[in-house]
Write an enzyme that holds these catalytic residues in place. Structure first.
Site, PDB file in Angstrom:
ATOM      1  N   TYR A   1      40.904  31.266  34.662  1.00 38.35           N
ATOM      2  CA  TYR A   1      40.329  32.477  34.066  1.00 38.35           C
ATOM      3  C   TYR A   1      39.094  32.177  33.225  1.00 38.35           C
ATOM      4  O   TYR A   1      38.173  32.994  33.103  1.00 38.35           O
ATOM      5  CB  TYR A   1      41.410  33.234  33.273  1.00 38.35           C
ATOM      6  CG  TYR A   1      42.259  34.030  34.230  1.00 38.35           C
ATOM      7  CD1 TYR A   1      43.465  33.533  34.714  1.00 38.35           C
ATOM      8  CD2 TYR A   1      41.796  35.255  34.729  1.00 38.35           C
ATOM      9  CE1 TYR A   1      44.198  34.233  35.650  1.00 38.35           C
ATOM     10  CE2 TYR A   1      42.527  35.966  35.666  1.00 38.35           C
ATOM     11  CZ  TYR A   1      43.716  35.447  36.134  1.00 38.35           C
ATOM     12  OH  TYR A   1      44.429  36.138  37.086  1.00 38.35           O
TER      13      TYR A   1
ATOM     14  N   GLN B   1      39.627  47.912  40.567  1.00 40.89           N
ATOM     15  CA  GLN B   1      40.582  46.792  40.580  1.00 40.89           C
ATOM     16  C   GLN B   1      39.921  45.562  39.983  1.00 40.89           C
ATOM     17  O   GLN B   1      40.565  44.557  39.755  1.00 40.89           O
ATOM     18  CB  GLN B   1      41.015  46.491  42.013  1.00 40.89           C
ATOM     19  CG  GLN B   1      41.652  47.663  42.721  1.00 40.89           C
ATOM     20  CD  GLN B   1      41.814  47.383  44.204  1.00 40.89           C
ATOM     21  OE1 GLN B   1      42.827  46.875  44.638  1.00 40.89           O
ATOM     22  NE2 GLN B   1      40.811  47.703  44.974  1.00 40.89           N
TER      23      GLN B   1
ATOM     24  N   HIS C   1      43.467  46.928  36.665  1.00 41.96           N
ATOM     25  CA  HIS C   1      43.996  45.565  36.639  1.00 41.96           C
ATOM     26  C   HIS C   1      43.566  44.831  35.381  1.00 41.96           C
ATOM     27  O   HIS C   1      43.664  43.599  35.307  1.00 41.96           O
ATOM     28  CB  HIS C   1      43.554  44.792  37.887  1.00 41.96           C
ATOM     29  CG  HIS C   1      44.172  45.327  39.143  1.00 41.96           C
ATOM     30  ND1 HIS C   1      43.689  45.038  40.395  1.00 41.96           N
ATOM     31  CD2 HIS C   1      45.233  46.148  39.333  1.00 41.96           C
ATOM     32  CE1 HIS C   1      44.437  45.651  41.308  1.00 41.96           C
ATOM     33  NE2 HIS C   1      45.371  46.341  40.691  1.00 41.96           N
TER      34      HIS C   1
ATOM     35  N   CYS D   1      55.273  40.427  19.705  1.00 41.25           N
ATOM     36  CA  CYS D   1      53.938  40.628  19.107  1.00 41.25           C
ATOM     37  C   CYS D   1      53.090  41.497  20.030  1.00 41.25           C
ATOM     38  O   CYS D   1      53.067  41.285  21.235  1.00 41.25           O
ATOM     39  CB  CYS D   1      53.279  39.253  18.915  1.00 41.25           C
ATOM     40  SG  CYS D   1      51.577  39.329  18.344  1.00 41.25           S
TER      41      CYS D   1
ATOM     42  N   CYS E   1      47.595  32.903  19.522  1.00 38.45           N
ATOM     43  CA  CYS E   1      47.622  34.197  18.825  1.00 38.45           C
ATOM     44  C   CYS E   1      47.377  33.986  17.327  1.00 38.45           C
ATOM     45  O   CYS E   1      48.072  33.206  16.680  1.00 38.45           O
ATOM     46  CB  CYS E   1      48.987  34.858  19.028  1.00 38.45           C
ATOM     47  SG  CYS E   1      49.131  36.399  18.100  1.00 38.45           S
TER      48      CYS E   1
ATOM     49  N   THR F   1      31.697  45.532  54.142  1.00 37.79           N
ATOM     50  CA  THR F   1      31.022  44.717  55.160  1.00 37.79           C
ATOM     51  C   THR F   1      31.876  44.619  56.422  1.00 37.79           C
ATOM     52  O   THR F   1      31.425  44.130  57.449  1.00 37.79           O
ATOM     53  CB  THR F   1      30.827  43.276  54.615  1.00 37.79           C
ATOM     54  OG1 THR F   1      32.042  42.893  53.947  1.00 37.79           O
ATOM     55  CG2 THR F   1      29.661  43.196  53.638  1.00 37.79           C
TER      56      THR F   1
HETATM   57  C1  BV8 Z   1      52.997  46.453  40.908  1.00 36.02           C
HETATM   58  C2  BV8 Z   1      43.984  41.134  38.392  1.00 36.02           C
HETATM   59  C3  BV8 Z   1      55.163  47.196  40.306  1.00 36.02           C
HETATM   60  C4  BV8 Z   1      44.086  39.656  38.215  1.00 36.02           C
HETATM   61  C5  BV8 Z   1      44.933  41.771  40.543  1.00 36.02           C
HETATM   62  C6  BV8 Z   1      54.588  43.768  49.581  1.00 36.02           C
HETATM   63  C7  BV8 Z   1      54.001  44.871  50.169  1.00 36.02           C
HETATM   64  C8  BV8 Z   1      53.257  45.786  49.407  1.00 36.02           C
HETATM   65  C9  BV8 Z   1      53.086  45.594  48.026  1.00 36.02           C
HETATM   66  C10 BV8 Z   1      53.668  44.495  47.461  1.00 36.02           C
HETATM   67  C11 BV8 Z   1      54.414  43.589  48.222  1.00 36.02           C
HETATM   68  N1  BV8 Z   1      54.831  42.622  47.394  1.00 36.02           N
HETATM   69  C12 BV8 Z   1      54.393  42.884  46.133  1.00 36.02           C
HETATM   70  C13 BV8 Z   1      53.688  44.028  46.167  1.00 36.02           C
HETATM   71  C14 BV8 Z   1      53.046  44.696  45.016  1.00 36.02           C
HETATM   72  C15 BV8 Z   1      51.768  43.933  44.686  1.00 36.02           C
HETATM   73  C16 BV8 Z   1      50.823  43.899  45.840  1.00 36.02           C
HETATM   74  O1  BV8 Z   1      50.212  44.904  46.163  1.00 36.02           O
HETATM   75  N2  BV8 Z   1      50.719  42.716  46.464  1.00 36.02           N
HETATM   76  C17 BV8 Z   1      49.816  42.597  47.615  1.00 36.02           C
HETATM   77  C18 BV8 Z   1      49.165  41.203  47.594  1.00 36.02           C
HETATM   78  C19 BV8 Z   1      50.648  42.810  48.877  1.00 36.02           C
HETATM   79  N3  BV8 Z   1      51.173  44.691  43.601  1.00 36.02           N
HETATM   80  C20 BV8 Z   1      51.490  44.384  42.344  1.00 36.02           C
HETATM   81  O2  BV8 Z   1      52.186  43.475  42.013  1.00 36.02           O
HETATM   82  C21 BV8 Z   1      50.912  45.335  41.290  1.00 36.02           C
HETATM   83  N4  BV8 Z   1      51.975  45.754  40.442  1.00 36.02           N
HETATM   84  O3  BV8 Z   1      53.120  46.821  42.039  1.00 36.02           O
HETATM   85  O4  BV8 Z   1      53.901  46.681  39.931  1.00 36.02           O
HETATM   86  C22 BV8 Z   1      55.970  47.111  39.084  1.00 36.02           C
HETATM   87  C23 BV8 Z   1      56.376  48.304  38.483  1.00 36.02           C
HETATM   88  C24 BV8 Z   1      57.154  48.228  37.358  1.00 36.02           C
HETATM   89  C25 BV8 Z   1      57.480  46.968  36.805  1.00 36.02           C
HETATM   90  C26 BV8 Z   1      57.019  45.790  37.404  1.00 36.02           C
HETATM   91  C27 BV8 Z   1      56.253  45.850  38.555  1.00 36.02           C
HETATM   92  C28 BV8 Z   1      49.891  44.600  40.462  1.00 36.02           C
HETATM   93  C29 BV8 Z   1      48.730  44.221  41.323  1.00 36.02           C
HETATM   94  C30 BV8 Z   1      47.601  43.703  40.435  1.00 36.02           C
HETATM   95  C31 BV8 Z   1      47.284  42.277  40.802  1.00 36.02           C
HETATM   96  N5  BV8 Z   1      46.107  41.845  40.042  1.00 36.02           N
HETATM   97  N6  BV8 Z   1      43.867  41.435  39.805  1.00 36.02           N
HETATM   98  C32 BV8 Z   1      42.819  38.963  38.608  1.00 36.02           C
HETATM   99  O5  BV8 Z   1      41.827  39.612  38.972  1.00 36.02           O
HETATM  100  O6  BV8 Z   1      42.814  37.709  38.506  1.00 36.02           O
HETATM  101  S1  BV8 Z   1      44.713  42.175  42.156  1.00 36.02           S
HETATM  102  C33 BV8 Z   1      43.313  41.432  42.763  1.00 36.02           C
HETATM  103  O7  BV8 Z   1      43.228  41.840  44.133  1.00 36.02           O
HETATM  104  C34 BV8 Z   1      42.006  41.894  42.163  1.00 36.02           C
HETATM  105  O8  BV8 Z   1      42.120  42.917  41.218  1.00 36.02           O
HETATM  106  C35 BV8 Z   1      41.280  42.404  43.391  1.00 36.02           C
HETATM  107  O9  BV8 Z   1      40.310  43.296  43.110  1.00 36.02           O
HETATM  108  C36 BV8 Z   1      42.454  42.997  44.058  1.00 36.02           C
HETATM  109  C37 BV8 Z   1      42.379  43.647  45.353  1.00 36.02           C
HETATM  110  O10 BV8 Z   1      41.561  42.991  46.168  1.00 36.02           O
HETATM  111  P1  BV8 Z   1      40.140  43.634  46.541  1.00 36.02           P
HETATM  112  O11 BV8 Z   1      39.455  44.077  45.307  1.00 36.02           O
HETATM  113  O12 BV8 Z   1      40.324  44.620  47.605  1.00 36.02           O
HETATM  114  O13 BV8 Z   1      39.440  42.337  47.000  1.00 36.02           O
HETATM  115  P2  BV8 Z   1      39.656  41.596  48.386  1.00 36.02           P
HETATM  116  O14 BV8 Z   1      39.127  40.224  48.212  1.00 36.02           O
HETATM  117  O15 BV8 Z   1      41.053  41.805  48.872  1.00 36.02           O
HETATM  118  O16 BV8 Z   1      38.718  42.406  49.398  1.00 36.02           O
HETATM  119  C38 BV8 Z   1      37.349  42.439  49.200  1.00 36.02           C
HETATM  120  C39 BV8 Z   1      36.813  43.469  50.156  1.00 36.02           C
HETATM  121  O17 BV8 Z   1      35.408  43.586  49.975  1.00 36.02           O
HETATM  122  C40 BV8 Z   1      37.041  43.115  51.622  1.00 36.02           C
HETATM  123  O18 BV8 Z   1      37.474  44.266  52.304  1.00 36.02           O
HETATM  124  C41 BV8 Z   1      35.643  42.694  52.097  1.00 36.02           C
HETATM  125  O19 BV8 Z   1      35.440  43.034  53.460  1.00 36.02           O
HETATM  126  C42 BV8 Z   1      34.761  43.537  51.228  1.00 36.02           C
HETATM  127  N7  BV8 Z   1      33.409  43.011  50.949  1.00 36.02           N
HETATM  128  C43 BV8 Z   1      33.029  41.709  50.834  1.00 36.02           C
HETATM  129  N8  BV8 Z   1      31.724  41.665  50.509  1.00 36.02           N
HETATM  130  C44 BV8 Z   1      31.288  42.963  50.386  1.00 36.02           C
HETATM  131  C45 BV8 Z   1      32.360  43.820  50.671  1.00 36.02           C
HETATM  132  N9  BV8 Z   1      32.252  45.164  50.651  1.00 36.02           N
HETATM  133  C46 BV8 Z   1      31.048  45.672  50.321  1.00 36.02           C
HETATM  134  N10 BV8 Z   1      29.965  44.914  50.030  1.00 36.02           N
HETATM  135  C47 BV8 Z   1      30.048  43.564  50.056  1.00 36.02           C
HETATM  136  N11 BV8 Z   1      28.960  42.815  49.778  1.00 36.02           N
END
Ligand code: BV8
Length: 301
Positions: free
Chosen positions: A67, A102, A122, A135, A194, A265
């Site tokens: 991070y 996100q 997020h 805390c 902290c 893209t």
């Molecule tokens: C929750 C912060 C419940 C940290 C992030 C199985 C099936 C379905 C869901 C789940 C499952 N197992 C678990 C889950 C739930 C899980 C989830 O969805 N997992 C996924 C992997 C399957 N979700 C969670 O855990 C969420 N919480 O559900 O809570 C709950 C309720 C009560 C009590 C307890 C729990 C929490 C999810 C948050 C995770 N944290 N980020 C950090 O950043 O370090 S997510 C992380 O991925 C980032 O935020 C990122 O933004 C996000 C999503 O990815 P994208 O932004 O879409 O980025 P990605 O790389 O994937 O794609 C980029 C895109 O851009 C591509 O399409 C590419 O083509 C395009 N691109 C590239 N260049 C360009 C472009 N487009 C335009 N222009 C360009 N130049």
């Protein structure tokens, strides 16, 4: 001008309630990597594996170095024209607007996006919070770099004796870091602590990790906005739509009669060919596409 763009801009000009859903792709042009595909690695670690409470519990020093590297990169990055276009759209008074991002890089705020219309679901790289259950210390907008002496220069690789590895060419990297590139071993007491807790609890990045729930008040605000009345248009910008619950908003808005405009893209051919109902697709860099697509409403960037 393409038929899709003409249709989209006509709908845009008649839209009264608009939502933008933003992902890592919007910040690519500012030099920040996405999570998936080849860019989704840091020192050969899969970024998604590091964005979990377990990773932090097992090795807080490793996760803090990840991070710290993300904070340094985001601080060095500049908002691009896509951020600026979205920020300008968010300021228009004649529409009801909300951005759901996100991304945790803070670039939309630095582009001038009003905070009250921006939902960082997020969290943010620049928020820190205490790990102690008892805390509730939170430090918002902390841009200090490095956060502690031990975290200085952790974007480099280190050899076993902790010496900073000189920049080596690609051929050597594969030999030297078969699985995981060596990172600094940092004792917990040299990680962010902290300032409130007597027992010196660890601070953690103020982001939402996989398996953690999103800020409930923020989710309620988004739900109320979507349920209040029909959303005319959702802009889906630079997101793979793989992460729940962020990815659920698009279908919910579409089900209530809203139209979808995707800026990515990588877009399915059915969408590019206009075969997907109520959905436009604009393939390319969001930083280039958004200023063009939104121009009738926001003018020049
Ligand atoms: C929750 C912060 C419940 C940290 C992030 C199985 C099936 C379905 C869901 C789940 C499952 N197992 C678990 C889950 C739930 C899980 C989830 O969805 N997992 C996924 C992997 C399957 N979700 C969670 O855990 C969420 N919480 O559900 O809570 C709950 C309720 C009560 C009590 C307890 C729990 C929490 C999810 C948050 C995770 N944290 N980020 C950090 O950043 O370090 S997510 C992380 O991925 C980032 O935020 C990122 O933004 C996000 C999503 O990815 P994208 O932004 O879409 O980025 P990605 O790389 O994937 O794609 C980029 C895109 O851009 C591509 O399409 C590419 O083509 C395009 N691109 C590239 N260049 C360009 C472009 N487009 C335009 N222009 C360009 N130049």
């Amino acid at each position: 001008m393409s038929k899709q763009l003409i249709e989209f801009q006509d709908h845009l000009m008649n839209s009264k309630r608009i939502v933008a859903l933003v992902g890592a792709g919007l910040s690519v042009s500012s030099g920040l990597p996405t999570f998936r595909g080849s860019q989704g690695l840091w020192k050969n670690f899969n970024m998604i594996d590091l964005a979990t409470p377990d990773a932090f519990y097992i090795d807080p020093g490793l996760v803090w170095q990840f991070y710290s590297w993300r904070r340094i990169n985001a601080l060095k990055a500049k908002p691009n024209k896509g951020h600026l276009a979205l920020a300008k759209l968010s300021k228009l008074n004649n529409i009801e607007f909300m951005t759901i991002t996100q991304n945790v890089d803070g670039l939309l705020i630095r582009a001038g996006h009003p905070k009250e219309k921006l939902h960082e679901i997020h969290g943010s790289l620049f928020d820190l919070r205490c790990t102690s259950f008892m805390c509730n210390y939170v430090d918002h907008d902390n841009f200090k770099n490095p956060l502690t002496k031990a975290l200085a220069e952790t974007e480099f690789e280190y050899d076993k004796s902790g010496r900073k590895r000189k920049i080596i060419d690609e051929s050597e990297v594969n030999k030297l870091s078969p699985q995981f590139a060596p990172v600094k071993q940092i004792p917990e007491e040299e990680l962010p602590q902290c300032p409130v807790c007597e027992d010196g609890s660890l601070l953690r990045p103020g982001v939402v990790w996989f398996g953690e729930s999103l800020p409930l008040q923020m989710i309620d605000k988004i739900d109320n906005f979507i349920e209040l009345d029909k959303i005319d248009l959702i802009l889906v910008i630079g997101t793979s739509g793989t992460v729940y619950p962020a990815n659920s908003y698009v279908d919910r808005i579409k089900l209530k009669g809203g139209k979808v405009a995707i800026f990515n893209t990588d877009i399915e051919s059915e969408i590019l060919n206009g075969e997907e109902k109520d959905t436009w697709g604009f393939q390319g860099d969001a930083a280039e596409l958004l200023p063009i697509a939104l121009k009738p409403l926001i003018g020049d960037i």
